[in-house]
Design a protein around this motif. Sequence first.
Motif, PDB file in Angstrom:
ATOM      1  N   ALA A 198       0.817  -1.222   0.000  1.00  0.00           N
ATOM      2  CA  ALA A 198       0.000   0.000   0.000  1.00  0.00           C
ATOM      3  C   ALA A 198       0.850   1.270   0.000  1.00  0.00           C
ATOM      4  CB  ALA A 198      -0.932  -0.024   1.205  1.00  0.00           C
ATOM      5  N   ASP A 199       1.991   1.264   0.692  1.00  0.00           N
ATOM      6  CA  ASP A 199       2.833   2.478   0.713  1.00  0.00           C
ATOM      7  C   ASP A 199       3.415   2.763  -0.675  1.00  0.00           C
ATOM      8  OD1 ASP A 199       4.218   0.063   1.321  1.00  0.00           O
ATOM      9  OD2 ASP A 199       5.933   1.140   2.120  1.00  0.00           O
ATOM     10  N   GLU A 200       3.698   1.698  -1.411  1.00  0.00           N
ATOM     11  CA  GLU A 200       4.206   1.887  -2.767  1.00  0.00           C
ATOM     12  C   GLU A 200       3.084   2.360  -3.699  1.00  0.00           C
ATOM     13  OE1 GLU A 200       6.221  -1.488  -4.406  1.00  0.00           O
ATOM     14  OE2 GLU A 200       6.741  -0.417  -6.228  1.00  0.00           O
ATOM     15  N   GLY A 201       1.870   1.870  -3.455  1.00  0.00           N
ATOM     16  CA  GLY A 201       0.721   2.354  -4.228  1.00  0.00           C
ATOM     17  C   GLY A 201       0.544   3.856  -4.037  1.00  0.00           C
ATOM     18  N   GLN A 202       0.760   4.287  -2.809  1.00  0.00           N
ATOM     19  CA  GLN A 202       0.651   5.722  -2.490  1.00  0.00           C
ATOM     20  C   GLN A 202       1.730   6.523  -3.252  1.00  0.00           C
ATOM     21  OE1 GLN A 202       1.690   7.009   1.573  1.00  0.00           O
ATOM     22  NE2 GLN A 202      -0.440   7.669   1.816  1.00  0.00           N
ATOM     23  N   LEU A 203       2.917   5.946  -3.326  1.00  0.00           N
ATOM     24  CA  LEU A 203       4.014   6.596  -4.068  1.00  0.00           C
ATOM     25  C   LEU A 203       3.668   6.713  -5.551  1.00  0.00           C
ATOM     26  CD1 LEU A 203       7.039   7.576  -4.367  1.00  0.00           C
ATOM     27  CD2 LEU A 203       7.588   5.175  -4.782  1.00  0.00           C
ATOM     28  N   ILE A 204       3.171   5.618  -6.126  1.00  0.00           N
ATOM     29  CA  ILE A 204       2.822   5.618  -7.556  1.00  0.00           C
ATOM     30  C   ILE A 204       1.768   6.692  -7.833  1.00  0.00           C
ATOM     31  CG2 ILE A 204       1.647   4.254  -9.349  1.00  0.00           C
ATOM     32  CD1 ILE A 204       3.106   1.767  -8.134  1.00  0.00           C
ATOM     33  N   SER A 205       0.778   6.756  -6.952  1.00  0.00           N
ATOM     34  CA  SER A 205      -0.289   7.754  -7.106  1.00  0.00           C
ATOM     35  C   SER A 205       0.298   9.172  -7.102  1.00  0.00           C
ATOM     36  CB  SER A 205      -1.284   7.574  -5.957  1.00  0.00           C
ATOM     37  OG  SER A 205      -2.152   8.662  -5.898  1.00  0.00           O
ATOM     38  N   MET A 206       1.192   9.424  -6.164  1.00  0.00           N
ATOM     39  CA  MET A 206       1.826  10.742  -6.057  1.00  0.00           C
ATOM     40  C   MET A 206       2.633  11.059  -7.322  1.00  0.00           C
ATOM     41  SD  MET A 206       2.466  13.380  -4.033  1.00  0.00           S
ATOM     42  CE  MET A 206       2.523  13.130  -2.255  1.00  0.00           C
ATOM     43  N   LEU A 207       3.380  10.079  -7.830  1.00  0.00           N
ATOM     44  CA  LEU A 207       4.209  10.301  -9.025  1.00  0.00           C
ATOM     45  C   LEU A 207       3.345  10.624 -10.243  1.00  0.00           C
ATOM     46  CD1 LEU A 207       6.783   7.368  -8.654  1.00  0.00           C
ATOM     47  CD2 LEU A 207       7.249   9.814  -8.356  1.00  0.00           C
ATOM     48  N   VAL A 208       2.286   9.846 -10.409  1.00  0.00           N
ATOM     49  CA  VAL A 208       1.396  10.039 -11.561  1.00  0.00           C
ATOM     50  C   VAL A 208       0.832  11.463 -11.543  1.00  0.00           C
ATOM     51  CG1 VAL A 208      -0.865   9.337 -12.495  1.00  0.00           C
ATOM     52  CG2 VAL A 208       0.830   7.602 -11.876  1.00  0.00           C
ATOM     53  N   LYS A 209       0.463  11.924 -10.346  1.00  0.00           N
ATOM     54  CA  LYS A 209      -0.096  13.276 -10.233  1.00  0.00           C
ATOM     55  C   LYS A 209       0.985  14.339 -10.435  1.00  0.00           C
ATOM     56  CE  LYS A 209      -3.896  11.908  -7.263  1.00  0.00           C
ATOM     57  NZ  LYS A 209      -4.390  11.811  -5.897  1.00  0.00           N
TER      58      LYS A 209
END
Length: 248
Positions: free
Chosen positions: A66-77
Amino acid sequence: MAVNHEDNKPVGHKLYSELAHKSLLRSDALYKYVLDTSVFPREHPCLKELREMTDKHPRNVMSTPADEGQLISMLVKLINAKNTMEIGVYTGYSLLSTALALPSDGKVLALDINREYYELGLPMIEKAGVAHKIDFREVSALSFLDQLLQDENNKETFDFVFVDADKDNYLNYHKRVIDLVKVGGLIGYDNTLWTGSVALPPDAPMLEFIRGYRDYVIELNKYLAQDSRVEICQLTVGDGITLCRRIS
Ligand code: SAM
Ligand code: CA
């Protein structure tokens, strides 16, 4: 037992109990703190449902933490990504993280050799209202990338590519994805620290599936470090993710 937790080969529960979790953080308490404090309270309810469903699946260790999912979301944005690709979907935690982060007209081309895994997470993707952003293809990624490259119009069109499939093909993926991503675009290679095994001596004791892919991951890391077409950043989130920003 010869197994690989990152693709379709047989796996056993016992093996994973030895790993506890995939984070490279060696303190379970600290990792729990990160999740409980900063990640789970902000996790989208459909991501939570997908994660909890995946937790019950025998190959759950393949799922993006989940923490990596949060990172991916931040990067995409952060990079205002619109046209994205994911190689290696499984039940879709990173896919749903990406799709939620994209604007409503954003797209993610999602490649996996196994549609059944994707369909396990699809109800949650639909519930989240982002299925229209996803173009799932049940394909072997390497030959699909070759097909894409046959059309010049596909070159330099992707803002973000997340690579999380068969580790022995990562270098082959890189040689293709580099031409598909825009200059200024981002590629994320997942599991590039391979449970820390990349830094162990070759004769160190390690699980068989770790040893089996270790040399490929080491080769990829060396290659990326000298590839002047990309700027790189090795993060220790999850099992290690290497960000590559295409610069030429
Ligand atoms: N990103 C996923 C997530 O967030 O749950 C995890 C992906 S899992 C580590 C790896 C996936 O790669 C598996 O679903 C497997 O079916 C897929 N895969 C393995 N070899 C592949 C190939 N040659 N082409 C496409 N997908 C492949
Ligand atoms: Ca992974």
